[in-house]
Design an enzyme around this catalytic site. Structure first.
Site, PDB file in Angstrom:
ATOM      1  N   ASP A 138       0.800  -1.234   0.000  1.00 34.50           N
ATOM      2  CA  ASP A 138       0.000   0.000   0.000  1.00 34.50           C
ATOM      3  C   ASP A 138       0.826   1.276   0.000  1.00 34.50           C
ATOM      4  O   ASP A 138       0.265   2.373  -0.094  1.00 34.50           O
ATOM      5  CB  ASP A 138      -0.965   0.010   1.196  1.00 34.50           C
ATOM      6  CG  ASP A 138      -2.117  -0.956   0.996  1.00 34.50           C
ATOM      7  OD1 ASP A 138      -2.605  -1.038  -0.144  1.00 34.50           O
ATOM      8  OD2 ASP A 138      -2.500  -1.629   1.957  1.00 34.50           O
ATOM      9  N   ASP A 200      -6.115  -4.659  -6.450  1.00 37.28           N
ATOM     10  CA  ASP A 200      -5.854  -3.276  -6.029  1.00 37.28           C
ATOM     11  C   ASP A 200      -4.397  -2.859  -6.295  1.00 37.28           C
ATOM     12  O   ASP A 200      -4.091  -1.683  -6.497  1.00 37.28           O
ATOM     13  CB  ASP A 200      -6.121  -3.078  -4.534  1.00 37.28           C
ATOM     14  CG  ASP A 200      -7.245  -3.931  -3.971  1.00 37.28           C
ATOM     15  OD1 ASP A 200      -7.546  -4.972  -4.556  1.00 37.28           O
ATOM     16  OD2 ASP A 200      -7.800  -3.556  -2.934  1.00 37.28           O
TER      17      ASP A 200
HETATM   18  N1  GLY Z   1      -7.398  -1.920  -0.565  1.00 37.13           N
HETATM   19  C1  GLY Z   1      -8.142  -1.089  -1.355  1.00 37.13           C
HETATM   20  C2  GLY Z   1      -9.600  -1.294  -1.315  1.00 37.13           C
HETATM   21  O1  GLY Z   1     -10.164  -1.559  -0.277  1.00 37.13           O
HETATM   22  O2  GLY Z   1     -10.216  -1.193  -2.332  1.00 37.13           O
END
Ligand code: GLY
Length: 420
Positions: A138, A200
């Site tokens: 992240d 993601d």
């Molecule tokens: N981790 C990013 C989302 O919750 O979409």
């Protein structure tokens, strides 16, 4: 007709005309309905007042920023029926810290008001040490909206080294045997045992591309491309919808499992996952100019568009959207609107350019409407997002990243309209 009294003749002609007008107008309505159902992304049916929308966002941010004074925290969500942001600690394990400073940078971008630049600097520079995060993927989400926008929009050239260090930290998580970056540590996600990659993760690649182009290690480019290729191969179903979590064997690179964390079910179609894919592959094409990524971005974008309900804002999972009780996810709509504006400038075909542009504007119009706008209701820009219903939290709330991608889209739209 000779037998008919001339007074009645006029009357009958009028009636006939009325009937004809009615038939034509019904036909037109039917065509309109069909447009709405099948091709609604192609036609913007009324204008979108971009300046008004930017004014609304500025008004909202003026209210919220006066309350958000604790620099050790950042706003994350507004619970349903609440009006103020719930703040969470700027902790290196919390993926959302970059979005609030990112919103401030974009507000500066669209208004040129120095006040927002000063606020953005203040909120960006509090987590410089996150550049060393290697515990999860992240770091891209955390650093690029804050420091990346500060560099690009705010001209803060001194952020360059911070971004390059962040990219190097992210690159440590690349496993060449798998061909992807490891998104999560299995310690935090005990359902799985090996190398986890989530859809993601595509968004984090932008940091690597930026690094390779701005004096960082050239392998960052190769890592980003390899990750995108591997994800394209493994992370999508035959129908072009995305899985959420893939577990790979860390040594052989074999796909072990295809699961979900935030979707309704392992094999269901989590809408924000698809949104990350659309945004991710559009960005990868923009960075590489490799046509295979453009083709793929278009395919998954078209799939996303084909699954949308009338108001262009998906339910949190496409596989439950027939149930009217299931909540919407405005964040997915904001992410895709922003991506489609970019995609509309990248495709060659004029009709496709128009189609993606109009679809994006229709999404923004829907998000800015009374149904989704927080104006007069809460301190955010948007309402009705769903972060993780499957985990029992962030259901039908305002989310900071929904607002981030919304203002990014407004900023992109403003640039496109200025160009025209
Ligand atoms: N981790 C990013 C989302 O919750 O979409």
């Amino acid at each position: 007709m000779k037998l008919i009294n001339p007074r009645y003749k006029v009357f009958l002609t009028l009636i006939l005309l009325c009937i004809l007008t009615c038939i034509v107008s019904c036909k037109d309505n039917k065509n309109q309905d069909q447009l709405v159902k099948t091709d609604r992304e192609v036609n913007v049916k009324s204008s979108f007042n971009l300046n008004k929308e930017i004014e609304n966002c500025e008004m909202q941010l003026t209210t919220s920023s006066s309350k958000l004074t604790d620099l050790t925290k950042h706003p994350r969500l507004i619970e349903k029926n609440q009006t103020e942001w719930k703040e969470v600690s700027n902790n290196k394990l919390v993926w959302t810290s970059g979005f609030y400073p990112g919103i401030l940078w974009y507000m500066y971008d669209v208004t040129n008001n120095e006040k927002w630049k000063n606020e953005a600097i203040k909120r960006t520079e509090v987590f410089e040490d996150f550049k060393n995060i290697t515990e999860h993927h992240d770091i891209g989400f955390m650093m690029f909206p804050a420091y990346g926008n500060g560099y690009k929009i705010g001209g803060k050239k001194e952020y360059k080294d911070i971004l390059l260090t962040s990219a190097a930290s992210l690159a440590t998580r690349f496993n060449p045997k798998v061909g992807t970056i490891k998104s999560w540590s299995v310690k935090m996600h005990p359902r799985w045992k090996q190398h986890l990659t989530i859809i993601d993760n595509m968004l984090n690649l932008e940091l690597l591309f930026w690094s390779a182009k701005n004096g960082g290690d050239s392998t960052h480019y190769d890592i980003a491309v390899k990750h995108a290729e591997t994800t394209m191969k493994n992370h999508f179903r035959e129908d072009l919808t995305s899985w959420h979590v893939l577990e790979y064997d860390s040594i052989s690179g074999k796909v072990l499992n295809k699961h979900t964390k935030q979707g309704y079910a392992d094999n269901s179609r989590w809408s924000r996952g698809q949104a990350w894919g659309v945004y991710g592959y559009t960005m990868v094409y923009k960075q590489t100019k490799d046509k295979k990524f453009l083709d793929f971005a278009e395919k998954i974008a078209n799939k996303y568009l084909s699954l949308l309900p009338e108001d262009m804002v998906p339910c949190w999972d496409f596989d439950v959207q027939n149930d009217p009780k299931e909540e919407k996810d405005a964040s997915a709509a904001a992410i895709v609107a922003s991506a489609l504006l970019d995609l509309s400038t990248l495709v060659e075909d004029k009709e496709d350019q128009k189609r993606y542009y109009n679809a994006a504007v229709n999404m923004l119009k829907s998000l800015g409407s009374d149904k989704y706008s927080a104006v007069g209701k809460a301190d955010s820009f948007l309402l009705h997002s769903t972060g993780a219903k499957s985990l029992g939290h962030e259901i039908d709330v305002a989310l900071i990243y929904a607002d981030y991608y919304y203002i990014e889209a407004l900023s992109r739209l403003k640039k496109l309209q200025t160009k025209k």
